[in-house]
Design a protein around this motif. Structure first.
Motif, PDB file in Angstrom:
ATOM      1  N   ILE A 108      -6.807  12.665   6.639  1.00 37.57           N
ATOM      2  CA  ILE A 108      -5.441  12.277   6.287  1.00 37.57           C
ATOM      3  C   ILE A 108      -5.486  11.602   4.925  1.00 37.57           C
ATOM      4  N   ALA A 109      -4.770  12.160   3.971  1.00 36.71           N
ATOM      5  CA  ALA A 109      -4.681  11.596   2.625  1.00 36.71           C
ATOM      6  C   ALA A 109      -3.479  10.658   2.612  1.00 36.71           C
ATOM      7  N   LYS A 110      -3.739   9.395   2.928  1.00 39.19           N
ATOM      8  CA  LYS A 110      -2.634   8.434   3.013  1.00 39.19           C
ATOM      9  C   LYS A 110      -2.242   7.957   1.624  1.00 39.19           C
ATOM     10  N   SER A 111      -0.946   7.833   1.419  1.00 40.53           N
ATOM     11  CA  SER A 111      -0.410   7.371   0.144  1.00 40.53           C
ATOM     12  C   SER A 111      -0.046   5.899   0.287  1.00 40.53           C
ATOM     13  N   VAL A 112      -0.784   5.051  -0.411  1.00 43.15           N
ATOM     14  CA  VAL A 112      -0.576   3.606  -0.336  1.00 43.15           C
ATOM     15  C   VAL A 112      -0.016   3.136  -1.674  1.00 43.15           C
ATOM     16  N   ILE A 113       1.140   2.491  -1.618  1.00 40.93           N
ATOM     17  CA  ILE A 113       1.781   1.986  -2.829  1.00 40.93           C
ATOM     18  C   ILE A 113       1.492   0.501  -2.993  1.00 40.93           C
ATOM     19  N   PHE A 114       1.067   0.145  -4.197  1.00 41.19           N
ATOM     20  CA  PHE A 114       0.864  -1.254  -4.578  1.00 41.19           C
ATOM     21  C   PHE A 114       1.777  -1.574  -5.753  1.00 41.19           C
ATOM     22  N   ARG A 115       1.998  -2.860  -5.953  1.00 41.88           N
ATOM     23  CA  ARG A 115       2.721  -3.321  -7.129  1.00 41.88           C
ATOM     24  C   ARG A 115       1.709  -3.693  -8.194  1.00 41.88           C
ATOM     25  N   GLY A 116       1.824  -3.076  -9.334  1.00 42.90           N
ATOM     26  CA  GLY A 116       1.047  -3.461 -10.506  1.00 42.90           C
ATOM     27  C   GLY A 116       2.017  -4.173 -11.438  1.00 42.90           C
ATOM     28  N   GLY A 117       2.445  -5.397 -11.047  1.00 44.42           N
ATOM     29  CA  GLY A 117       3.579  -6.041 -11.702  1.00 44.42           C
ATOM     30  C   GLY A 117       4.816  -5.290 -11.244  1.00 44.42           C
ATOM     31  N   GLU A 118       5.541  -4.690 -12.172  1.00 44.60           N
ATOM     32  CA  GLU A 118       6.688  -3.853 -11.797  1.00 44.60           C
ATOM     33  C   GLU A 118       6.336  -2.366 -11.808  1.00 44.60           C
ATOM     34  N   THR A 119       5.088  -2.038 -12.073  1.00 44.91           N
ATOM     35  CA  THR A 119       4.628  -0.650 -12.112  1.00 44.91           C
ATOM     36  C   THR A 119       4.129  -0.232 -10.740  1.00 44.91           C
ATOM     37  N   PRO A 120       4.646   0.880 -10.193  1.00 45.14           N
ATOM     38  CA  PRO A 120       4.097   1.366  -8.923  1.00 45.14           C
ATOM     39  C   PRO A 120       2.713   1.973  -9.133  1.00 45.14           C
ATOM     40  N   VAL A 121       1.805   1.629  -8.239  1.00 40.10           N
ATOM     41  CA  VAL A 121       0.457   2.182  -8.258  1.00 40.10           C
ATOM     42  C   VAL A 121       0.254   2.886  -6.923  1.00 40.10           C
ATOM     43  N   LEU A 122       0.003   4.175  -6.981  1.00 40.35           N
ATOM     44  CA  LEU A 122      -0.214   4.986  -5.792  1.00 40.35           C
ATOM     45  C   LEU A 122      -1.697   5.259  -5.638  1.00 40.35           C
TER      46      LEU A 122
END
Length: 163
Positions: A52-66
């Motif tokens: 399963i290739a899970k997509s995890v989103i983080f906040r890089g300040g206001e930049t989305p990091v997937l």
């Protein structure tokens, strides 16, 4: 095995369109019992959690990091910060929805409202096929790690937390 029937949401249609635009087959399948977690998805599909290739989103300040990670791996946020040069923090559900256009549990590796910085877990490249979310907690698509790298515009990276 899943079906391609059922009423698809706007998010799923956005993923389908992005797949076609990227030259990838529209391999979206629906699993009515849900694929919200990697374990749920693996059970529904009949594959290993690692596939399963899970997509995890983080906040890089206001930049989305997937981070597109193997379902068997935890993501090392220190590695992600070092690779991106961004301060990495948790993203709550409201921010994920507003920034990506997807709800948690259905975040796809492409078709985001705001283009994210993308890292693809090195461990996925040892697996074939892999399955990724397709815009809802019930929809996934079959692909390969190489295709995920291509369609996401990401870069291959060592992101897993180790021992």
């Amino acid at each position: 095995m899943g079906t391609t029937t059922g009423e698809a949401t706007g998010s799923v249609e956005r993923v389908r369109a992005a797949l076609r635009a990227a030259g990838h087959a529209d391999a979206v399948q629906e699993f009515p019992d849900g694929t919200k977690t990697a374990a749920d998805a693996a059970a529904a599909i009949g594959c290993t959690v690692a596939q399963i290739a899970k997509s995890v989103i983080f906040r890089g300040g206001e930049t989305p990091v997937l981070v597109i990670a193997s379902g068997a791996n935890q993501v090392d946020t220190g590695k992600v910060a070092a690779l991106t040069g961004l301060p990495i923090g948790r993203a709550d559900g409201a921010w994920v929805r507003a920034t990506t256009g997807f709800a948690i549990g259905g975040v796809a590796p492409l078709g985001h409202a705001t283009p994210p910085v993308v890292l693809v877990d090195e461990d996925l490249f040892a697996l074939d096929p892999v399955w990724a979310a397709a815009g809802s907690p019930r929809h996934v698509f079959r692909t390969t790690a190489a295709d995920l790298l291509l369609i996401s515009g990401g870069r291959r990276a060592e992101v897993a937390a180790r021992g």
